[in-house]
Enzyme design. Structure first.
Site, PDB file in Angstrom:
ATOM      1  N   ASP A   4       0.824  -1.216   0.000  1.00 52.54           N
ATOM      2  CA  ASP A   4       0.000   0.000   0.000  1.00 52.54           C
ATOM      3  C   ASP A   4       0.856   1.263   0.000  1.00 52.54           C
ATOM      4  OD1 ASP A   4      -2.033  -1.814   0.330  1.00 52.54           O
ATOM      5  OD2 ASP A   4      -2.906  -0.826   2.085  1.00 52.54           O
ATOM      6  N   HIS A  17       3.920  -2.111   3.062  1.00 51.44           N
ATOM      7  CA  HIS A  17       3.857  -0.753   2.504  1.00 51.44           C
ATOM      8  C   HIS A  17       5.126  -0.430   1.718  1.00 51.44           C
ATOM      9  CE1 HIS A  17       0.837  -0.634   5.680  1.00 51.44           C
ATOM     10  NE2 HIS A  17       0.285   0.372   5.023  1.00 51.44           N
TER      11      HIS A  17
HETATM   12 ZN   LIG Z   1      -2.751   3.216   3.027  1.00 50.17          ZN
END
Ligand SMILES: [Zn+2]
Length: 279
Positions: A89, A234
């Site tokens: 993400d 991430h």
């Molecule tokens: Zn996010």
């Protein structure tokens, strides 16, 4: 129960909101119950509803407010081997996304990215590279604000602007959506589904944004991952132009090796979700 407490450190902001709601519900109930009768019943009902809404909004595996995909049931794949799904993400950015893509390519592994629109405009070449490598590209909103208590217009704009950024950068129109911060509501889920999206959550969350060292991230994933799990990592940090994902990148080769050693095949979500229209 321990796991529920472990959740708190992932969401310091929401823990604070939860603490405020807790104080308000205790205080409100104290005042209203002392009046007895209907006031007492109303205050207890409202408190319960507020808590149900709050907890089912923030918990990544809560489906009470609408259907979302938190893992891929093994029956959806015709695999003899267990599968796991790496997702990234908050990208893209030139420094960390490019390293993630290189590592995935070195291992011949495909993954799923949920980039943020504003970040895509700063590093569009990363989207073209994901597309070339046949990774799945989802939509993670335009500027990463929470979707809760928002108008239909706000939600549609966030989704459309990100779609446009992905297409302009050389990607295909996405069909998978992940909520910014994972914070969802019944209404937002409905609107996004009407726009043709499947909502993707996760069930393995090492918390790589919490300043963990790479070996902690690796250990968490290797220990906890089961067949069909969706792993949240991430390659960026919110909409920051200068995120630090050194530890995630350092962990990634060991995560992949560890999962392959345990007999997993690593797949992108597009591979298994295309053709499943009702999720
Ligand atoms: Zn996010």
């Amino acid at each position: 129960m321990l796991k529920a407490f472990r959740m708190l450190r992932y969401y310091p902001g929401y823990t604070l909101v939860g603490a405020i709601i807790l104080v308000l519900t205790i205080y409100g109930n104290y005042i209203l119950i002392s009046r007895s009768g209907w006031w007492a019943i109303a205050s207890i009902v409202i408190s319960v509803l507020v808590w149900v809404f709050f907890l089912t909004s923030i918990h990544p595996q809560a489906r009470l407010q609408g259907r979302l995909i938190t893992n891929i049931p093994p029956s959806w794949t015709q695999n003899s081997k267990p599968s796991a799904y790496l997702t990234f993400d908050d990208g893209p950015n030139l420094i960390y996304t490019s390293q993630v893509l290189r590592i995935l390519s070195d291992f011949g592994v495909r993954a799923t990215f949920f980039p943020i629109g504003i970040n895509i405009e700063r590093a569009p070449e990363m989207i073209a590279e994901m597309e070339r490598e046949r990774h799945t590209i989802g939509n993670h909103s335009y500027d990463h604000q929470t979707f809760i208590f928002r108008s239909r217009n706000f939600i549609e704009m966030e989704i459309r602007r990100t779609e446009e950024a992905i297409i302009k950068a050389g990607g295909k129109k996405p069909t998978l959506f992940r909520f910014p911060h994972g914070f969802k509501s019944f209404r937002a889920i409905q609107i996004i589904k009407e726009m043709g999206y499947k909502i993707i959550s996760w069930n393995i969350m090492p918390g790589d944004w919490l300043g963990l060292m790479s070996d902690e991230i690796v250990d968490y994933i290797i220990k906890d991952t089961k067949d069909g799990d969706i792993i949240l990592l991430h390659d960026g940090h919110d909409t920051r132009p200068d995120p630090d994902r050194t530890q995630t990148v350092k962990a990634l080769p060991h995560i992949i090796e560890g999962l392959l050693d345990r007999g997993f095949s690593l797949k992108c979500l597009g591979e298994v979700l295309n053709g499943r229209e009702n999720e």
